[in-house]
Design a protein around this motif. Structure first.
Motif, PDB file in Angstrom:
ATOM      1  N   GLU A 158      32.517 -87.223 -26.797  1.00 12.31           N
ATOM      2  CA  GLU A 158      32.738 -88.632 -27.151  1.00 12.31           C
ATOM      3  C   GLU A 158      33.547 -88.812 -28.432  1.00 12.31           C
ATOM      4  OE1 GLU A 158      29.108 -90.748 -24.774  1.00 12.31           O
ATOM      5  OE2 GLU A 158      29.052 -90.788 -26.951  1.00 12.31           O
TER       6      GLU A 158
ATOM      7  N   PHE B 250      37.106 -89.883 -34.923  1.00 13.31           N
ATOM      8  CA  PHE B 250      35.948 -90.749 -35.168  1.00 13.31           C
ATOM      9  C   PHE B 250      34.789 -90.279 -34.307  1.00 13.31           C
ATOM     10  CE2 PHE B 250      33.774 -94.771 -33.624  1.00 13.31           C
ATOM     11  CZ  PHE B 250      32.928 -94.870 -34.711  1.00 13.31           C
TER      12      PHE B 250
ATOM     13  N   PRO C 102      31.536 -91.456 -32.878  1.00 16.78           N
ATOM     14  CA  PRO C 102      30.828 -92.733 -32.699  1.00 16.78           C
ATOM     15  C   PRO C 102      29.313 -92.622 -32.859  1.00 16.78           C
ATOM     16  CG  PRO C 102      31.565 -91.908 -30.580  1.00 16.78           C
ATOM     17  CD  PRO C 102      32.132 -90.982 -31.620  1.00 16.78           C
ATOM     18  N   HIS C 103      28.772 -91.405 -32.918  1.00 17.64           N
ATOM     19  CA  HIS C 103      27.319 -91.262 -33.071  1.00 17.64           C
ATOM     20  C   HIS C 103      26.885 -91.296 -34.530  1.00 17.64           C
ATOM     21  CE1 HIS C 103      26.032 -90.491 -28.916  1.00 17.64           C
ATOM     22  NE2 HIS C 103      27.285 -90.114 -28.789  1.00 17.64           N
ATOM     23  N   THR C 104      27.756 -90.875 -35.416  1.00 16.52           N
ATOM     24  CA  THR C 104      27.393 -90.860 -36.838  1.00 16.52           C
ATOM     25  C   THR C 104      28.193 -91.875 -37.649  1.00 16.52           C
ATOM     26  OG1 THR C 104      29.074 -89.203 -37.321  1.00 16.52           O
ATOM     27  CG2 THR C 104      26.863 -88.391 -36.762  1.00 16.52           C
ATOM     28  N   GLY C 105      29.295 -92.364 -37.089  1.00  9.42           N
ATOM     29  CA  GLY C 105      30.158 -93.259 -37.836  1.00  9.42           C
ATOM     30  C   GLY C 105      31.086 -92.510 -38.781  1.00  9.42           C
ATOM     31  N   LEU C 106      31.020 -91.170 -38.772  1.00  7.02           N
ATOM     32  CA  LEU C 106      31.860 -90.388 -39.686  1.00  7.02           C
ATOM     33  C   LEU C 106      33.270 -90.258 -39.121  1.00  7.02           C
ATOM     34  CD1 LEU C 106      29.366 -87.556 -40.703  1.00  7.02           C
ATOM     35  CD2 LEU C 106      30.075 -89.526 -42.060  1.00  7.02           C
ATOM     36  N   THR C 107      34.225 -90.163 -40.031  1.00  9.12           N
ATOM     37  CA  THR C 107      35.612 -89.979 -39.613  1.00  9.12           C
ATOM     38  C   THR C 107      36.173 -88.723 -40.272  1.00  9.12           C
ATOM     39  OG1 THR C 107      36.379 -91.381 -41.430  1.00  9.12           O
ATOM     40  CG2 THR C 107      36.035 -92.452 -39.304  1.00  9.12           C
TER      41      THR C 107
END
Lengths: 353, 94
Positions: free
Chosen positions: B15, B25, B27-32
């Motif tokens: 994902e 990106f 999407p599970h942690t919001g980290l980039t």
């Protein structure tokens, strides 16, 4: 009641550096392309920044909760008579008991709300977190409620430092020693009174979920978010919508166990090993609520529909990756507008310049 | 060299949103993250289910890389992903 022409009152226009949720809620309502109704801003202070924005069509001052329920009831009945306000969305923790107490009177006057009950309000209080966790099968940090300075000196018997000292309404400090805890205790008592909550410190990443419960145990919709940038007060200044099955699962468990009615914000900690702990539940929309509308899940509009007795729109999966980045702006107004609010307690035809 | 390592399924890897400029990106942690061209190629190959040997050969061919260190660098990168919870690397039978 058709959502397109409904007249909605919203409180919490204190859009300061620690913003109330009102402007975010109003922007969400206006974000619905079908909405053609009117917004009534309900403000506690003549200088609340939201009074001078063009998000509300009309602004009325309302009495602080400390002035009592009768003062609030009479003022809101007057506003309803003047504006035809059909729905009201209170957005501040401290005003909820007062609004709940007069909900029948407001409904009789033609204005409905969709709020958590007083019982639900108490169930999610910081002091009741362990009981809530047990009832909902949700993990929560170990905690103890203390009301005496002497208790600080026995905390080491139950907790390993560092630990967290929390005010009964607001504020949290990580304490690494008894001395730290003693200072934090005094600070919290001075600001918020007793009791003070002592919580196990758990290291991890915080996520927040804005959600709306249908009052029957169901979840109308929810949007999980991770803060990307925080102010010195710990307030999210930017954030991003994430996917999170565990976050959604915990939110489902919470609404089911409490039959939660209306909006709420869950603060959840994820540890490095993937465990999730519920830290806190706020019984209202958060200041970042507009992110929900931006992610395709317009929760304020759902609350307006539920208050009106309509079925809320079907909520899609929130669009992960949608971000908010807050900005500070200087609004230019004129003393005429200010004097209308100060002298008359109301201002019509709001227009910022 | 650690030969015979295999990737196992990882939903977070699948994902990951990776754009053409290498912006990643989760999407599970919001980290980039920012990935260079080679890292982006490795991520895309992992998402497609390629094994390490094939990825190494692909990197050599695509980027005209020296064969001696490519395997080590790819493995190191995958370990970095693993530390972020973005890949699962196991010896067969584990």
């Amino acid at each position: 009641m058709n959502k397109s022409d409904v007249v909605i009152g919203v409180t919490g226009l204190n859009a300061t550096d620690n913003p109330g949720p009102g402007i975010s809620v109003i922007r969400s309502l206006r974000h619905d392309p079908e909405f053609k109704g009117k917004i009534i801003g309900l403000s506690y202070d003549a200088l609340d920044p939201g009074n001078f924005s063009n998000y509300a069509d009309t602004v009325y001052l309302i009495p602080y909760p400390s002035e009592g329920e009768d003062a609030l009831k009479n003022r809101l009945k007057y506003i309803i008579s003047q504006t035809g306000m059909q729905v009201c969305i209170p957005t501040l923790d401290s005003e909820l008991p007062g609004f709940n107490a007069i909900s029948d009177d407001l409904e009789e006057a033609g204005c409905k709300m969709f709020l958590p009950t007083n019982e639900q309000y108490k169930m999610r209080s910081k002091t009741s977190l362990p009981e809530l966790g047990a009832a909902a099968s949700i993990r929560v940090p170990a905690q103890r409620v203390i009301a005496s300075k002497n208790d600080v000196y026995s905390l080491h018997e139950q907790f390993i430092f560092p630990l967290v000292i929390k005010g009964v309404f607001y504020g949290a400090e990580i304490c690494h020693s008894v001395e730290d805890a003693s200072i934090a205790y005094d600070k919290m008592v001075a600001q918020w009174g007793v009791p003070v909550i002592v919580q196990e410190f758990i290291s991890g990443t915080e996520f927040d979920v804005v959600a709306v419960g249908d009052g029957k145990g169901g979840l109308v919709g929810a949007v999980p978010m991770k803060k990307m940038y925080m102010t010195d007060k710990g307030k999210g200044w930017s954030g991003i919508v994430v996917k999170g099955d565990e976050l959604m699962d915990m939110t489902h468990k919470f609404t089911k166990a409490t039959n939660w009615r209306g909006p709420c914000e869950l603060e959840i900690l994820r540890t490095a090993t993937g465990e999730h702990f519920l830290l806190e539940v706020n019984p209202r929309f958060p200041a970042w609520t507009f992110l929900s509308a931006g992610a395709g899940v317009n929760l304020p509009m759902a609350v307006s529909q539920l208050a009106s007795g309509s079925e809320p729109d079907v909520m899609p999966e929130p669009d992960a990756g949608t971000m908010f980045v807050r900005i500070s702006l200087d609004q230019i107004t004129h003393v005429d507008q200010f004097q209308h609010i100060v002298a008359n307690g109301e201002c019509h035809g709001m227009e910022s310049k | 060299m650690q030969k015979g390592l295999v990737m196992t399924g990882n939903i977070r890897l699948q994902e990951l949103a990776v754009n053409e400029s290498g912006f990643v990106f989760d999407p599970h942690t919001g980290l980039t993250y920012t990935a260079n061209e080679t890292a982006r190629y490795v991520i895309e190959q992992l998402k497609a289910g390629s094994n390490i040997e094939n990825i190494v050969e692909g990197v050599k061919a695509e980027f005209d890389a020296d064969g001696r260190d490519v395997y080590r660098h790819v493995l190191e990168f995958i370990h970095n992903l693993q530390e972020q919870g973005l890949s699962s690397l196991e010896a067969p039978g584990e």
